[in-house]
Design a protein around this motif. Structure first.
Motif, PDB file in Angstrom:
ATOM      1  N   TYR A  21       0.820  -1.215   0.000  1.00  0.00           N
ATOM      2  CA  TYR A  21       0.000   0.000   0.000  1.00  0.00           C
ATOM      3  C   TYR A  21       0.857   1.269   0.000  1.00  0.00           C
ATOM      4  CZ  TYR A  21      -3.308  -3.537   1.627  1.00  0.00           C
ATOM      5  OH  TYR A  21      -4.052  -4.686   1.762  1.00  0.00           O
ATOM      6  N   ARG A  22       2.018   1.191  -0.683  1.00  0.00           N
ATOM      7  CA  ARG A  22       2.888   2.361  -0.791  1.00  0.00           C
ATOM      8  C   ARG A  22       2.656   3.135  -2.087  1.00  0.00           C
ATOM      9  NH1 ARG A  22       3.841   0.666   3.999  1.00  0.00           N
ATOM     10  NH2 ARG A  22       5.768   1.260   5.059  1.00  0.00           N
ATOM     11  N   HIS A  23       2.176   2.448  -3.119  1.00  0.00           N
ATOM     12  CA  HIS A  23       1.987   3.088  -4.417  1.00  0.00           C
ATOM     13  C   HIS A  23       0.746   2.547  -5.110  1.00  0.00           C
ATOM     14  CE1 HIS A  23       5.751   5.357  -4.614  1.00  0.00           C
ATOM     15  NE2 HIS A  23       6.364   4.295  -4.112  1.00  0.00           N
ATOM     16  N   HIS A  24       0.216   3.363  -6.003  1.00  0.00           N
ATOM     17  CA  HIS A  24      -0.863   2.946  -6.883  1.00  0.00           C
ATOM     18  C   HIS A  24      -0.268   2.183  -8.072  1.00  0.00           C
ATOM     19  CE1 HIS A  24      -3.576   5.675  -4.689  1.00  0.00           C
ATOM     20  NE2 HIS A  24      -2.580   6.557  -4.740  1.00  0.00           N
ATOM     21  N   PRO A  25      -1.060   1.335  -8.730  1.00  0.00           N
ATOM     22  CA  PRO A  25      -0.521   0.595  -9.886  1.00  0.00           C
ATOM     23  C   PRO A  25       0.066   1.492 -10.969  1.00  0.00           C
ATOM     24  CG  PRO A  25      -2.603  -0.364  -9.181  1.00  0.00           C
ATOM     25  CD  PRO A  25      -2.422   0.884  -8.371  1.00  0.00           C
ATOM     26  N   THR A  26      -0.555   2.642 -11.222  1.00  0.00           N
ATOM     27  CA  THR A  26      -0.010   3.541 -12.248  1.00  0.00           C
ATOM     28  C   THR A  26       1.337   4.128 -11.832  1.00  0.00           C
ATOM     29  OG1 THR A  26      -1.390   5.284 -11.288  1.00  0.00           O
ATOM     30  CG2 THR A  26      -2.241   4.134 -13.243  1.00  0.00           C
ATOM     31  N   ASP A  27       1.563   4.299 -10.535  1.00  0.00           N
ATOM     32  CA  ASP A  27       2.872   4.766 -10.066  1.00  0.00           C
ATOM     33  C   ASP A  27       3.953   3.751 -10.397  1.00  0.00           C
ATOM     34  OD1 ASP A  27       1.458   6.878  -8.940  1.00  0.00           O
ATOM     35  OD2 ASP A  27       1.328   5.913  -6.975  1.00  0.00           O
ATOM     36  N   VAL A  28       3.647   2.482 -10.188  1.00  0.00           N
ATOM     37  CA  VAL A  28       4.614   1.415 -10.439  1.00  0.00           C
ATOM     38  C   VAL A  28       4.885   1.282 -11.939  1.00  0.00           C
ATOM     39  CG1 VAL A  28       5.035  -1.061 -10.219  1.00  0.00           C
ATOM     40  CG2 VAL A  28       4.023   0.211  -8.316  1.00  0.00           C
ATOM     41  N   LEU A  29       3.828   1.337 -12.748  1.00  0.00           N
ATOM     42  CA  LEU A  29       4.012   1.234 -14.190  1.00  0.00           C
ATOM     43  C   LEU A  29       4.876   2.372 -14.725  1.00  0.00           C
ATOM     44  CD1 LEU A  29       0.428   0.166 -15.367  1.00  0.00           C
ATOM     45  CD2 LEU A  29       2.501  -1.241 -15.305  1.00  0.00           C
ATOM     46  N   THR A  30       4.647   3.567 -14.238  1.00  0.00           N
ATOM     47  CA  THR A  30       5.472   4.702 -14.670  1.00  0.00           C
ATOM     48  C   THR A  30       6.915   4.530 -14.218  1.00  0.00           C
ATOM     49  OG1 THR A  30       3.515   6.122 -14.453  1.00  0.00           O
ATOM     50  CG2 THR A  30       5.656   7.209 -14.652  1.00  0.00           C
ATOM     51  N   GLY A  31       7.109   3.992 -13.015  1.00  0.00           N
ATOM     52  CA  GLY A  31       8.468   3.728 -12.543  1.00  0.00           C
ATOM     53  C   GLY A  31       9.178   2.705 -13.407  1.00  0.00           C
ATOM     54  N   TYR A  32       8.454   1.636 -13.794  1.00  0.00           N
ATOM     55  CA  TYR A  32       9.036   0.659 -14.721  1.00  0.00           C
ATOM     56  C   TYR A  32       9.505   1.331 -16.010  1.00  0.00           C
ATOM     57  CZ  TYR A  32       7.079  -3.276 -12.019  1.00  0.00           C
ATOM     58  OH  TYR A  32       6.782  -4.196 -11.053  1.00  0.00           O
ATOM     59  N   LEU A  33       8.637   2.149 -16.587  1.00  0.00           N
ATOM     60  CA  LEU A  33       8.947   2.786 -17.864  1.00  0.00           C
ATOM     61  C   LEU A  33      10.141   3.716 -17.741  1.00  0.00           C
ATOM     62  CD1 LEU A  33       8.180   3.318 -20.818  1.00  0.00           C
ATOM     63  CD2 LEU A  33       6.606   5.097 -20.010  1.00  0.00           C
ATOM     64  N   GLN A  34      10.154   4.528 -16.699  1.00  0.00           N
ATOM     65  CA  GLN A  34      11.267   5.465 -16.525  1.00  0.00           C
ATOM     66  C   GLN A  34      12.586   4.736 -16.309  1.00  0.00           C
ATOM     67  OE1 GLN A  34      12.934   6.280 -13.363  1.00  0.00           O
ATOM     68  NE2 GLN A  34      14.256   7.772 -14.371  1.00  0.00           N
ATOM     69  N   GLY A  35      12.588   3.686 -15.488  1.00  0.00           N
ATOM     70  CA  GLY A  35      13.808   2.928 -15.257  1.00  0.00           C
ATOM     71  C   GLY A  35      14.311   2.225 -16.507  1.00  0.00           C
ATOM     72  N   ALA A  36      13.372   1.663 -17.297  1.00  0.00           N
ATOM     73  CA  ALA A  36      13.763   0.954 -18.524  1.00  0.00           C
ATOM     74  C   ALA A  36      14.337   1.910 -19.561  1.00  0.00           C
ATOM     75  CB  ALA A  36      12.559   0.203 -19.088  1.00  0.00           C
ATOM     76  N   VAL A  37      13.709   3.063 -19.731  1.00  0.00           N
ATOM     77  CA  VAL A  37      14.197   4.042 -20.708  1.00  0.00           C
ATOM     78  C   VAL A  37      15.582   4.561 -20.306  1.00  0.00           C
ATOM     79  CG1 VAL A  37      13.797   6.327 -21.682  1.00  0.00           C
ATOM     80  CG2 VAL A  37      11.905   4.703 -21.498  1.00  0.00           C
ATOM     81  N   THR A  38      15.769   4.833 -19.012  1.00  0.00           N
ATOM     82  CA  THR A  38      17.071   5.313 -18.545  1.00  0.00           C
ATOM     83  C   THR A  38      18.151   4.255 -18.746  1.00  0.00           C
ATOM     84  OG1 THR A  38      15.953   6.677 -16.877  1.00  0.00           O
ATOM     85  CG2 THR A  38      18.308   6.295 -16.592  1.00  0.00           C
ATOM     86  N   ALA A  39      17.830   2.992 -18.450  1.00  0.00           N
ATOM     87  CA  ALA A  39      18.809   1.912 -18.635  1.00  0.00           C
ATOM     88  C   ALA A  39      19.196   1.771 -20.097  1.00  0.00           C
ATOM     89  CB  ALA A  39      18.237   0.602 -18.102  1.00  0.00           C
ATOM     90  N   TYR A  40      18.228   1.843 -20.994  1.00  0.00           N
ATOM     91  CA  TYR A  40      18.519   1.732 -22.423  1.00  0.00           C
ATOM     92  C   TYR A  40      19.364   2.905 -22.897  1.00  0.00           C
ATOM     93  CZ  TYR A  40      17.785   1.387 -27.465  1.00  0.00           C
ATOM     94  OH  TYR A  40      17.978   1.301 -28.817  1.00  0.00           O
ATOM     95  N   TRP A  41      19.011   4.100 -22.464  1.00  0.00           N
ATOM     96  CA  TRP A  41      19.744   5.304 -22.879  1.00  0.00           C
ATOM     97  C   TRP A  41      21.198   5.249 -22.426  1.00  0.00           C
ATOM     98  CZ3 TRP A  41      20.476   9.905 -19.427  1.00  0.00           C
ATOM     99  CH2 TRP A  41      21.143  10.936 -20.098  1.00  0.00           C
ATOM    100  N   VAL A  42      21.431   4.906 -21.162  1.00  0.00           N
ATOM    101  CA  VAL A  42      22.794   4.879 -20.643  1.00  0.00           C
ATOM    102  C   VAL A  42      23.594   3.743 -21.269  1.00  0.00           C
ATOM    103  CG1 VAL A  42      24.195   4.597 -18.565  1.00  0.00           C
ATOM    104  CG2 VAL A  42      22.109   5.962 -18.476  1.00  0.00           C
TER     105      VAL A  42
END
Length: 327
Positions: free
Chosen positions: A274-295
């Motif tokens: 109960y720390r985050h909403h599902p959309t918070d987690v999905l956005t975190g996945y996307l941001q982390g994946a894009v950053t990993a690919y970019w770097v």
């Protein structure tokens, strides 16, 4: 007559004199800026004089960029800026979940696991390449272990700073309420005596710890999901670039699968805690994946061709893809 010049003394012909003069010229030291076709001359020029000072300056610039990228992260962690105080709709069930003190993956475990697992694997892989793959470097640091670790670990840490700075900037700017906001605030809809469906702009929390209320206003987006996805997906990219053992064709994809699975599990625990909403987690996945690919593909040298700054010596194998190193 010129051809028999010196016949009374030395007996040397003009052709002999020209040959001796050409030999003396070839033995003269190269003038400044000359001799670049000699590999030894290249290394000496690159590791001394203006070239050395320039490389030291570029290293200092890298460290400055790493510091600047991490500034938003520390601004949030040091409580310099407080999160935006967003209101809520009375009767909204998404913020009525209970607050639990325990977490499946606490912050300390997340940071230690992400940095140690990925950092240790990268360090081990780079030391193996230096020891067994005969890599060379144009860096002013003569120790190949230090120069290779600087390039790979430096890129990885830069991505960590970028990812967490973006996450904390979003948390402070949006101020979305966590699912346990009312519980952390110490109020209920009944105690607020509000009309269901109306917007409550401000609320006075009764929680004995004001830090709980502030943390309960940082739901969007999930820092756990973004950090876990970045570190573990970056490690999966590193294995793709460096793990070249063809004895077991499924070993590398299985390792990559479990790394991504662990990252996804980390994000899902934020929903069950109960720390985050599902959309918070999905956005975190996307941001982390894009950053990993970019770097991994645009900053780190791991997918550069063998003619890069740190590369195996010798002629690159023409059968290799331009996105793979020779070792």
């Amino acid at each position: 007559m010129l051809d028999t010049f010196g016949s009374h003394g030395t007996g040397l012909t003009v052709s002999d004199l020209q040959l001796k003069l050409s030999d003396k010229k070839s033995n003269l030291p190269p003038a400044p800026g000359m001799g670049l076709d000699n590999n030894t001359g290249k290394k000496l020029l690159e590791r001394s004089g203006p070239a050395l000072s320039k490389r030291k300056l570029l290293v200092g610039l890298d460290l400055l960029c790493l510091f600047l990228a991490s500034v938003p992260f520390y601004v949030c962690e040091l409580k310099v800026v407080r999160p935006y105080r967003r209101g809520f709709i009375c009767g909204d069930p998404s913020i009525t979940y209970p607050y639990t003190h325990s977490e499946a993956i606490p912050d300390g475990l997340l940071i230690a696991g992400g940095i140690i697992i990925t950092g240790f694997t990268i360090a081990l892989g780079e030391c193996y390449r230096v020891r067994f793959c005969s890599v060379s470097s144009k860096a002013f640091v003569r120790n190949l272990y230090v120069s290779s670790l600087y390039k790979e670990l430096g890129s990885f840490l830069f991505g960590c700073s970028i990812g967490q700075s973006l996450t904390n900037m979003a948390k402070l700017s949006v101020g979305r309420l966590r699912p346990h906001f009312l519980s952390a605030c110490g109020v209920t809809y009944a105690s607020l005596n509000c009309t269901p469906g109306t917007y409550v702009a401000t609320v006075t929390c009764k929680s004995p710890d004001p830090r709980l209320e502030e943390e309960a206003r940082k739901s969007f987006f999930s820092g756990h999901a973004s950090f876990a996805m970045y570190t573990l997906l970056y490690l999966a990219f590193y294995l793709q670039a460096r793990l070249k053992w063809h004895g077991a064709r499924l070993l590398r994809p299985v390792l990559q699968f479990f790394l991504v699975l662990l990252a996804i599990y980390t994000g899902l625990t934020r929903i069950s805690d109960y720390r985050h909403h599902p959309t918070d987690v999905l956005t975190g996945y996307l941001q982390g994946a894009v950053t990993a690919y970019w770097v991994a593909f645009f900053i780190s040298p791991m997918f550069k061709s063998s003619s890069s700054d740190l590369s195996p010596t010798g002629t690159p194998d023409s059968s290799l893809s331009p996105h793979h190193t020779a070792c």
